[in-house]
Design an enzyme around this catalytic site. Structure first.
Site, PDB file in Angstrom:
ATOM      1  N   LYS A  13      55.252  50.736  45.896  1.00 29.57           N
ATOM      2  CA  LYS A  13      55.454  51.805  44.909  1.00 29.57           C
ATOM      3  C   LYS A  13      55.231  53.183  45.523  1.00 29.57           C
ATOM      4  O   LYS A  13      55.894  54.139  45.150  1.00 29.57           O
ATOM      5  CB  LYS A  13      54.616  51.589  43.651  1.00 29.57           C
ATOM      6  CG  LYS A  13      53.123  51.665  43.853  1.00 29.57           C
ATOM      7  CD  LYS A  13      52.410  51.504  42.540  1.00 29.57           C
ATOM      8  CE  LYS A  13      50.925  51.254  42.689  1.00 29.57           C
ATOM      9  NZ  LYS A  13      50.251  51.583  43.936  1.00 29.57           N
ATOM     10  N   ARG A  88      45.870  52.881  35.881  1.00 28.73           N
ATOM     11  CA  ARG A  88      45.666  51.514  36.345  1.00 28.73           C
ATOM     12  C   ARG A  88      44.945  50.682  35.291  1.00 28.73           C
ATOM     13  O   ARG A  88      44.722  49.495  35.504  1.00 28.73           O
ATOM     14  CB  ARG A  88      44.826  51.533  37.611  1.00 28.73           C
ATOM     15  CG  ARG A  88      45.630  51.273  38.891  1.00 28.73           C
ATOM     16  CD  ARG A  88      44.646  51.405  40.020  1.00 28.73           C
ATOM     17  NE  ARG A  88      45.030  50.804  41.252  1.00 28.73           N
ATOM     18  CZ  ARG A  88      45.506  51.476  42.296  1.00 28.73           C
ATOM     19  NH1 ARG A  88      45.772  52.752  42.206  1.00 28.73           N
ATOM     20  NH2 ARG A  88      45.729  50.848  43.431  1.00 28.73           N
TER      21      ARG A  88
HETATM   22  P1  AMP Z   1      45.804  52.864  46.255  1.00 32.89           P
HETATM   23  O1  AMP Z   1      46.011  53.634  47.508  1.00 32.89           O
HETATM   24  O2  AMP Z   1      46.604  53.415  45.093  1.00 32.89           O
HETATM   25  O3  AMP Z   1      46.019  51.384  46.434  1.00 32.89           O
HETATM   26  O4  AMP Z   1      44.268  53.053  45.833  1.00 32.89           O
HETATM   27  C1  AMP Z   1      43.216  52.637  46.682  1.00 32.89           C
HETATM   28  C2  AMP Z   1      41.965  52.377  45.876  1.00 32.89           C
HETATM   29  O5  AMP Z   1      41.568  53.572  45.187  1.00 32.89           O
HETATM   30  C3  AMP Z   1      42.106  51.332  44.787  1.00 32.89           C
HETATM   31  O6  AMP Z   1      41.943  50.018  45.283  1.00 32.89           O
HETATM   32  C4  AMP Z   1      40.979  51.742  43.831  1.00 32.89           C
HETATM   33  O7  AMP Z   1      39.721  51.348  44.325  1.00 32.89           O
HETATM   34  C5  AMP Z   1      41.050  53.253  43.914  1.00 32.89           C
HETATM   35  N1  AMP Z   1      41.980  53.812  42.885  1.00 32.89           N
HETATM   36  C6  AMP Z   1      43.140  54.490  43.089  1.00 32.89           C
HETATM   37  N2  AMP Z   1      43.718  54.860  41.930  1.00 32.89           N
HETATM   38  C7  AMP Z   1      42.892  54.395  40.950  1.00 32.89           C
HETATM   39  C8  AMP Z   1      42.940  54.428  39.528  1.00 32.89           C
HETATM   40  N3  AMP Z   1      43.956  54.997  38.862  1.00 32.89           N
HETATM   41  N4  AMP Z   1      41.908  53.838  38.850  1.00 32.89           N
HETATM   42  C9  AMP Z   1      40.866  53.266  39.490  1.00 32.89           C
HETATM   43  N5  AMP Z   1      40.776  53.176  40.818  1.00 32.89           N
HETATM   44  C10 AMP Z   1      41.776  53.732  41.567  1.00 32.89           C
END
Ligand code: AMP
Length: 210
Positions: A13, A88
């Site tokens: 994504k 999320r």
């Molecule tokens: P991502 O790079 O989007 O996969 O995000 C990495 C990590 O950041 C995730 O595994 C969560 O621990 C945290 N994270 C990112 N966005 C969110 C969100 N909207 N809500 C909660 N945790 C988030």
């Protein structure tokens, strides 16, 4: 146009969001990137977020909603934005509704879990600027060196196999219900992630423009 990109971690994504961001000339807002920057800078909420992120769990709704709220008020969001990795949870989606933000479309990038596990094991990120690569699908020009800034590319701690399993479980449990949430609002479009990123891009652009 205000868009949300939804999908399991590693479904691609982020790549698709960046592509549409260039096509439509609106910024991508990645809460994951913002949190990683906060961890690196050692800010208050970065310190609070680190443990959850390293273990593959979600950071608390309060923290994430707070940083998102400030970010979408910035000037470059005036003509629209793409949210990558937010919301999320249903609580985060409700918070977005309560901010009075109108979402035009929610694009779900759909990829089977087995394929995701395979993909994430090859992912590398730049430890300086956060750019993302893949050893097979999007290699750096020079092995281990970021094309954009010359920084070192590494395996993200949360891309380690055990953490990936836990991130997928969290996705199915607390994030996937957002599909029903936005389906009920008539905003959900699903794009099946293809083998070739270029093919997924074509389908994603069609879905956004439809
Ligand atoms: P991502 O790079 O989007 O996969 O995000 C990495 C990590 O950041 C995730 O595994 C969560 O621990 C945290 N994270 C990112 N966005 C969110 C969100 N909207 N809500 C909660 N945790 C988030």
């Amino acid at each position: 146009m205000n868009l949300i990109f939804l999908g399991a971690p590693g479904a691609g994504k982020g790549t698709q969001a960046e592509y549409i961001s260039e096509e439509l000339n609106i910024p991508t807002i990645s809460t994951g990137n913002m949190l990683r920057a906060a961890v690196k800078a050692g800010t208050d909420y970065g310190l609070k977020a680190k443990e959850a992120m390293d273990s593959g769990a979600l950071v608390s709704d309060d923290i994430v909603i707070g940083i998102l709220k400030d970010r979408i008020l910035e000037d470059d969001c005036k003509n629209g934005f793409i949210l990558d990795g937010f919301p999320r949870t249903v609580v985060q989606a409700q918070a977005l509704d309560n901010m009075g933000v109108t979402i035009d479309k929610v694009v779900e990038i759909n990829v089977a879990d087995e394929k995701i596990q395979q993909r994430l094991s090859g992912r590398r990120v730049c430890e300086s600027c956060g750019n993302s690569y893949h050893i097979d699908f999007k290699p750096t020009k020079v092995d281990g060196v970021c094309d954009a800034c010359g920084g070192k590319t590494v395996i993200r701690k949360d891309d380690e196999p055990a953490t990936v399993l836990s991130r997928l479980a969290t996705y199915h449990e607390v994030t996937a219900p957002l599909k029903d949430y936005y389906q009920a609002q008539g905003k959900l479009v699903t794009v099946d992630g293809q083998e070739e990123i270029a093919d997924t891009k074509k389908l994603t652009l069609e879905a956004v423009k439809a």
